[in-house]
Design a protein around this motif. Structure first.
Motif, PDB file in Angstrom:
ATOM      1  N   GLN A  45       0.832  -1.208   0.000  1.00  0.00           N
ATOM      2  CA  GLN A  45       0.000   0.000   0.000  1.00  0.00           C
ATOM      3  C   GLN A  45       0.868   1.259   0.000  1.00  0.00           C
ATOM      4  O   GLN A  45       0.591   2.220  -0.697  1.00  0.00           O
ATOM      5  CB  GLN A  45      -0.914  -0.010   1.245  1.00  0.00           C
ATOM      6  CG  GLN A  45      -1.914   1.137   1.273  1.00  0.00           C
ATOM      7  CD  GLN A  45      -2.823   1.139   0.042  1.00  0.00           C
ATOM      8  OE1 GLN A  45      -3.389   0.110  -0.321  1.00  0.00           O
ATOM      9  NE2 GLN A  45      -2.924   2.290  -0.626  1.00  0.00           N
ATOM     10  N   ARG A  46       1.943   1.194   0.781  1.00  0.00           N
ATOM     11  CA  ARG A  46       2.840   2.360   0.849  1.00  0.00           C
ATOM     12  C   ARG A  46       3.458   2.630  -0.517  1.00  0.00           C
ATOM     13  O   ARG A  46       3.526   3.763  -0.981  1.00  0.00           O
ATOM     14  CB  ARG A  46       3.939   2.115   1.883  1.00  0.00           C
ATOM     15  CG  ARG A  46       4.850   3.329   2.057  1.00  0.00           C
ATOM     16  CD  ARG A  46       5.775   3.178   3.228  1.00  0.00           C
ATOM     17  NE  ARG A  46       6.537   1.931   3.153  1.00  0.00           N
ATOM     18  CZ  ARG A  46       7.116   1.344   4.179  1.00  0.00           C
ATOM     19  NH1 ARG A  46       6.988   1.859   5.380  1.00  0.00           N
ATOM     20  NH2 ARG A  46       7.800   0.236   4.031  1.00  0.00           N
ATOM     21  N   GLU A  47       3.888   1.537  -1.176  1.00  0.00           N
ATOM     22  CA  GLU A  47       4.484   1.682  -2.499  1.00  0.00           C
ATOM     23  C   GLU A  47       3.474   2.292  -3.475  1.00  0.00           C
ATOM     24  O   GLU A  47       3.803   3.194  -4.260  1.00  0.00           O
ATOM     25  CB  GLU A  47       4.967   0.306  -3.000  1.00  0.00           C
ATOM     26  CG  GLU A  47       5.769   0.330  -4.275  1.00  0.00           C
ATOM     27  CD  GLU A  47       7.073   1.126  -4.160  1.00  0.00           C
ATOM     28  OE1 GLU A  47       7.649   1.205  -3.059  1.00  0.00           O
ATOM     29  OE2 GLU A  47       7.476   1.707  -5.181  1.00  0.00           O
ATOM     30  N   ALA A  48       2.255   1.783  -3.412  1.00  0.00           N
ATOM     31  CA  ALA A  48       1.205   2.299  -4.303  1.00  0.00           C
ATOM     32  C   ALA A  48       0.930   3.774  -4.010  1.00  0.00           C
ATOM     33  O   ALA A  48       0.741   4.584  -4.938  1.00  0.00           O
ATOM     34  CB  ALA A  48      -0.076   1.477  -4.121  1.00  0.00           C
ATOM     35  N   ASP A  49       0.934   4.130  -2.740  1.00  0.00           N
ATOM     36  CA  ASP A  49       0.684   5.529  -2.369  1.00  0.00           C
ATOM     37  C   ASP A  49       1.807   6.445  -2.852  1.00  0.00           C
ATOM     38  O   ASP A  49       1.565   7.560  -3.318  1.00  0.00           O
ATOM     39  CB  ASP A  49       0.523   5.659  -0.848  1.00  0.00           C
ATOM     40  CG  ASP A  49      -0.795   5.057  -0.369  1.00  0.00           C
ATOM     41  OD1 ASP A  49      -1.577   4.600  -1.220  1.00  0.00           O
ATOM     42  OD2 ASP A  49      -1.027   5.035   0.862  1.00  0.00           O
ATOM     43  N   PHE A  50       3.045   5.958  -2.713  1.00  0.00           N
ATOM     44  CA  PHE A  50       4.175   6.758  -3.208  1.00  0.00           C
ATOM     45  C   PHE A  50       4.026   6.993  -4.717  1.00  0.00           C
ATOM     46  O   PHE A  50       4.201   8.105  -5.211  1.00  0.00           O
ATOM     47  CB  PHE A  50       5.500   6.036  -2.937  1.00  0.00           C
ATOM     48  CG  PHE A  50       6.141   6.376  -1.619  1.00  0.00           C
ATOM     49  CD1 PHE A  50       6.419   7.699  -1.292  1.00  0.00           C
ATOM     50  CD2 PHE A  50       6.474   5.385  -0.715  1.00  0.00           C
ATOM     51  CE1 PHE A  50       7.026   8.014  -0.077  1.00  0.00           C
ATOM     52  CE2 PHE A  50       7.073   5.694   0.504  1.00  0.00           C
ATOM     53  CZ  PHE A  50       7.347   7.004   0.824  1.00  0.00           C
ATOM     54  N   ARG A  51       3.700   5.939  -5.421  1.00  0.00           N
ATOM     55  CA  ARG A  51       3.584   6.058  -6.878  1.00  0.00           C
ATOM     56  C   ARG A  51       2.473   7.030  -7.264  1.00  0.00           C
ATOM     57  O   ARG A  51       2.646   7.861  -8.157  1.00  0.00           O
ATOM     58  CB  ARG A  51       3.328   4.682  -7.500  1.00  0.00           C
ATOM     59  CG  ARG A  51       4.551   3.800  -7.420  1.00  0.00           C
ATOM     60  CD  ARG A  51       4.338   2.472  -8.099  1.00  0.00           C
ATOM     61  NE  ARG A  51       5.554   1.675  -8.008  1.00  0.00           N
ATOM     62  CZ  ARG A  51       5.776   0.576  -8.688  1.00  0.00           C
ATOM     63  NH1 ARG A  51       4.869   0.114  -9.520  1.00  0.00           N
ATOM     64  NH2 ARG A  51       6.906  -0.085  -8.557  1.00  0.00           N
ATOM     65  N   ALA A  52       1.361   6.892  -6.583  1.00  0.00           N
ATOM     66  CA  ALA A  52       0.226   7.764  -6.906  1.00  0.00           C
ATOM     67  C   ALA A  52       0.572   9.224  -6.605  1.00  0.00           C
ATOM     68  O   ALA A  52       0.263  10.126  -7.398  1.00  0.00           O
ATOM     69  CB  ALA A  52      -0.998   7.331  -6.096  1.00  0.00           C
ATOM     70  N   LEU A  53       1.236   9.431  -5.486  1.00  0.00           N
ATOM     71  CA  LEU A  53       1.610  10.799  -5.101  1.00  0.00           C
ATOM     72  C   LEU A  53       2.552  11.417  -6.134  1.00  0.00           C
ATOM     73  O   LEU A  53       2.354  12.549  -6.592  1.00  0.00           O
ATOM     74  CB  LEU A  53       2.290  10.785  -3.731  1.00  0.00           C
ATOM     75  CG  LEU A  53       2.901  12.125  -3.322  1.00  0.00           C
ATOM     76  CD1 LEU A  53       1.825  13.059  -2.794  1.00  0.00           C
ATOM     77  CD2 LEU A  53       3.994  11.936  -2.279  1.00  0.00           C
ATOM     78  N   HIS A  54       3.573  10.644  -6.500  1.00  0.00           N
ATOM     79  CA  HIS A  54       4.554  11.198  -7.432  1.00  0.00           C
ATOM     80  C   HIS A  54       3.942  11.432  -8.807  1.00  0.00           C
ATOM     81  O   HIS A  54       4.265  12.416  -9.480  1.00  0.00           O
ATOM     82  CB  HIS A  54       5.772  10.276  -7.521  1.00  0.00           C
ATOM     83  CG  HIS A  54       6.543  10.205  -6.233  1.00  0.00           C
ATOM     84  ND1 HIS A  54       6.887   9.024  -5.619  1.00  0.00           N
ATOM     85  CD2 HIS A  54       6.983  11.193  -5.413  1.00  0.00           C
ATOM     86  CE1 HIS A  54       7.531   9.287  -4.495  1.00  0.00           C
ATOM     87  NE2 HIS A  54       7.605  10.584  -4.345  1.00  0.00           N
ATOM     88  N   LEU A  55       3.055  10.537  -9.220  1.00  0.00           N
ATOM     89  CA  LEU A  55       2.404  10.721 -10.520  1.00  0.00           C
ATOM     90  C   LEU A  55       1.518  11.969 -10.515  1.00  0.00           C
ATOM     91  O   LEU A  55       1.466  12.723 -11.491  1.00  0.00           O
ATOM     92  CB  LEU A  55       1.578   9.471 -10.861  1.00  0.00           C
ATOM     93  CG  LEU A  55       1.253   9.251 -12.334  1.00  0.00           C
ATOM     94  CD1 LEU A  55       2.522   9.220 -13.179  1.00  0.00           C
ATOM     95  CD2 LEU A  55       0.477   7.954 -12.535  1.00  0.00           C
ATOM     96  N   LYS A  56       0.873  12.191  -9.378  1.00  0.00           N
ATOM     97  CA  LYS A  56       0.022  13.381  -9.264  1.00  0.00           C
ATOM     98  C   LYS A  56       0.864  14.651  -9.410  1.00  0.00           C
ATOM     99  O   LYS A  56       0.513  15.564 -10.164  1.00  0.00           O
ATOM    100  CB  LYS A  56      -0.679  13.375  -7.894  1.00  0.00           C
ATOM    101  CG  LYS A  56      -1.636  14.532  -7.698  1.00  0.00           C
ATOM    102  CD  LYS A  56      -2.307  14.453  -6.335  1.00  0.00           C
ATOM    103  CE  LYS A  56      -1.494  15.180  -5.285  1.00  0.00           C
ATOM    104  NZ  LYS A  56      -2.130  15.217  -3.973  1.00  0.00           N
TER     105      LYS A  56
END
Lengths: 313, 422
Positions: A45-56
């Motif tokens: 979940q943390r990895e997914a959140d990091f990815r989503a944040l950076h993509l945003k």
């Protein structure tokens, strides 16, 4: 074609580099959001959140814009690829565009479509103008590969002379293709006017065997409107076949018979003493035939040995 | 900004935090006259601490070929250029070397990375002058260090004017590096999370993984580039000075303080690591028979790496004798000439202390010399030389003898019982 996809590590690094250019308030907002993700305990979940944040933030900072514009400018090219992936290059030399998957030939016939793969350094995304120039050049490579009139083949003809001859052919082909691409981009006003001089120097170094004919042939290739793969290969295989020179056209040194990128066209550099030693070994050799740089060094060294024998002991 | 005392620079300097000193300080001396760049230290560290996913680019210990090489590439040339840009023609030393422990190399009259930052950077990042190396610079340790190359950016072509270089003597040397566990760490100064701290018991600088949020300010700030960012954990990591070994808590140590993995692996026997006593003002407390104290403050053969950066690094180097002095002075400060002179014509005591390198993996706290007979008399560099077969004895933390060795290496006679036995 589906949307362009970006590798997460490229996105993250580009955003982290861009963070330095943000206004203080924006930088604080970014860090607040990012710091919160560290508190997510579940690793996936943390990895997914990091990815989503950076993509945003990647989108918010417009780091995708130059790529999207460059790809959109090649609308016809997009009809022949199934997607476009942008991944991270570690070095400038790795940067570029390629087609992966089914061959361009099948793409042209509609039997299967390759993926357009772009490799870029994160830092490159922060420099819009050089990036636009790079992408224009690289996407022209891809457009050529997909253009039926260009008649692109993935593999170059293999040489009986082994890998070194293959490398020489590949280097020549690469330089020549780059020349024609930047020539076309210059004509259309996309490339910088200084590119002609850059490519001229590269052409002169790669095709040194052309001697005085080099500049004329460079202009011919640089100004060529519709180059083809077979024409590039033919020239790369036998540059001298297209020029009036007395050099040996075999791509081998007449003395050692090794394949060489370019024979030394200035045998007059050989001293009289070295030339005499060379003639003793190769009576039939004529200076007009040239010799490779290694043989030139060898006979100069042998001459030195005779003129000034080294004291031993 | 608070002011702290920097004994290596011989003056006070600005530092973002007030001075706090450990009771003992992790320190080491590398004799790079002897380094052969076998990379045993590099691999010992790698196989112990940085073998996991996400650490591929990390080399907490590395050996690079100078003057060309660097990990990350051009790290020292880049930070030196930044300092020069911040203070043109001002990065110079002056004054006279002091006899005591404060200012033994004179006074540095230029600007440290902390001082230059105040003049050149915006307030947000004003603590330390630094830069963030690129992927390419991190990913290419030792690349091209032994290869001729052309001008940067020119592919497949050697420098056309290389043949016009003036006749010169070629030279190079190997520079082994780890984190210097600085007394005034730039990484610590730059961290916005206060995730980096210096241990009060041994001065080892550690990075708290639970506190780090991957700002990479430490990576940017460390002038030696020994703090590294790990992409998959999104935290930075650095050399931990093998602290379980230094503490004596590693199972291998048997409770006795032991030198780090990179030290223990050194087959060239160039390394010695210890824990020196620190005085109240942050300089080294007098400890006459501590081998590191002797090498740095008495024999004065071991010098700090780029002391002008201002972090008061705790890694010391015996400079290579054959390298042009101007280069060495830039790298190790103005103490170079005296260091080489003292090393090239070693005193009786220095010869004995040099025998202590790598005879044991235990940390030496004190040595003692028992005089032996004269075994050689001659001249070297125009000076009279006398060699004595003294015995040097090393003592550990508790005062117990660790080992003893002699100036003259013992001769082992192979037994004839087995053809190839030793």
């Amino acid at each position: 074609m589906s949307a362009i996809t970006y590798a997460p590590d490229l996105v993250e690094e580009a955003v982290l580099l861009a963070e330095r250019t943000l206004a203080a308030a924006n930088a604080r907002t970014f860090r607040r959001e990012r710091n919160r993700v560290y508190d997510v305990a579940e690793p996936d979940q943390r990895e997914a959140d990091f990815r989503a944040l950076h993509l945003k933030w990647f989108a918010r900072l417009g780091l995708h814009q130059v790529i999207e514009q460059a790809v959109a400018a090649r609308a016809r090219l997009l009809d022949h690829v199934s997607g476009c992936r942008v991944s991270r290059a570690l070095t400038g030399r790795e940067e570029g565009a390629d087609l992966i998957g089914p061959s361009p030939a099948t793409a042209r016939t509609g039997e299967g479509q390759p993926v357009l793969a772009l490799r870029l350094r994160p830092a490159s995304l922060l420099a819009p103008e050089p990036l636009a120039t790079l992408l224009a050049h690289e996407l022209t490579h891809v457009a050529d590969m997909l253009d039926p009139a260009f008649k692109y083949e993935r593999t170059l003809p293999a040489s009986d002379d082994g890998p070194s001859a293959d490398n020489i052919l590949r280097d020549r082909y690469r330089v020549l293709w780059d020349v024609t691409i930047d020539g076309r981009l210059s004509q259309s006003g996309v490339a910088d006017g200084r590119m002609r001089e850059v490519r001229r120097r590269e052409f002169a170094a790669t095709f040194a065997m052309l001697g005085g004919e080099g500049p004329r042939l460079f202009d011919e290739w640089f100004d060529r409107v519709q180059p083809t793969h077979p024409a590039l290969v033919a020239f790369a295989q036998a540059p001298n076949g297209n020029a009036r020179t007395n050099m040996d056209d075999s791509g081998r040194c007449p003395l050692c018979r090794f394949p060489v990128a370019a024979l030394d066209s200035r045998p007059e550099r050989l001293s009289a003493a070295a030339r005499a030693i060379l003639r003793a070994d190769f009576p039939a050799w004529r200076p007009e035939q040239g010799l490779c740089a290694q043989c030139l060094d060898l006979y100069e060294a042998r001459q030195d040995e005779i003129v000034a024998p080294r004291a031993i002991g | 900004m608070p002011t702290v005392k920097n004994w290596q620079l011989g003056r006070n300097m600005d530092y973002p935090y007030d001075a706090r000193y450990p009771s003992r300080q992790f320190a080491f001396v590398f004799n790079i006259n002897r380094c052969i760049a076998c990379q045993s230290c590099t691999m010992a560290c790698k196989s112990t601490w940085t073998f996991s996913k996400g650490q591929e680019h990390m080399w907490w210990a590395n050996v690079e070929t100078k003057p060309y090489g660097g990990y990350p590439q051009w790290w020292d040339a880049k930070i030196l250029a930044k300092l020069e840009e911040a203070n043109p023609d001002g990065q110079v030393w002056g004054g006279k070397p002091a006899d005591g422990r404060f200012g033994p190399y004179g006074t540095f009259e230029g600007q440290t990375i902390f001082e230059a930052a105040q003049r050149t950077l915006t307030s947000d990042s004003a603590r330390v002058l630094g830069y963030l190396p690129t992927d390419e610079e991190w990913n290419s340790p030792n690349i091209y260090e032994d290869n001729p190359v052309g001008k940067r950016g020119v592919r497949n072509k050697l420098d056309e004017t290389g043949e016009q270089l003036p006749v010169h003597n070629t030279w190079f040397f190997y520079l082994a590096r780890i984190c210097n566990h600085c007394s005034y760490p730039a990484c610590l100064a730059a961290c916005p999370r206060k995730a980096i701290y210096k241990r009060p018991e041994d001065g080892i600088v550690l990075l708290d993984q639970a506190e780090c949020r991957g700002y990479r300010k430490c990576v940017e700030a460390c002038p030696y580039k020994k703090s590294m960012y790990r992409g998959n954990t999104r935290t930075s990591e650095k050399c931990i000075a093998c602290y379980p070994r230094v503490e004596g808590t590693d199972p291998e140590t048997g409770g006795e303080p032991m030198e780090t993995r990179c030290m223990a692996a050194c087959i060239g026997q160039i390394r010695m690591q210890g824990l020196v006593q620190v005085a109240e003002d942050g300089s080294w407390a007098e400890d006459r028979y501590h081998p590191l104290y002797f090498l740095v403050h008495v024999a004065k053969v071991a010098l700090p790496l780029y002391p002008q950066f201002g972090t008061q690094p705790n890694g010391y180097y015996i400079p290579p004798r054959w390298v042009p002095r101007a280069y060495l002075r830039q790298m190790f400060g103005p103490g170079v000439d005296r260091a080489i002179e003292n090393y090239a014509s070693p005193s009786r005591e220095l010869l004995a202390v040099l025998q202590l390198f790598r005879r044991s993996n235990r940390i030496i706290y004190k040595y003692e010399i028992q005089e032996g007979p004269k075994i050689y008399e001659g001249s070297l560099h125009g000076r009279k030389v006398e060699l004595y077969n003294d015995t040097v004895i090393a003592f550990g933390k508790t005062g117990r003898e660790i080992f003893r060795t002699t100036i003259e290496e013992p001769i082992h006679v192979r037994s004839n019982a087995h053809a190839n036995s030793i």
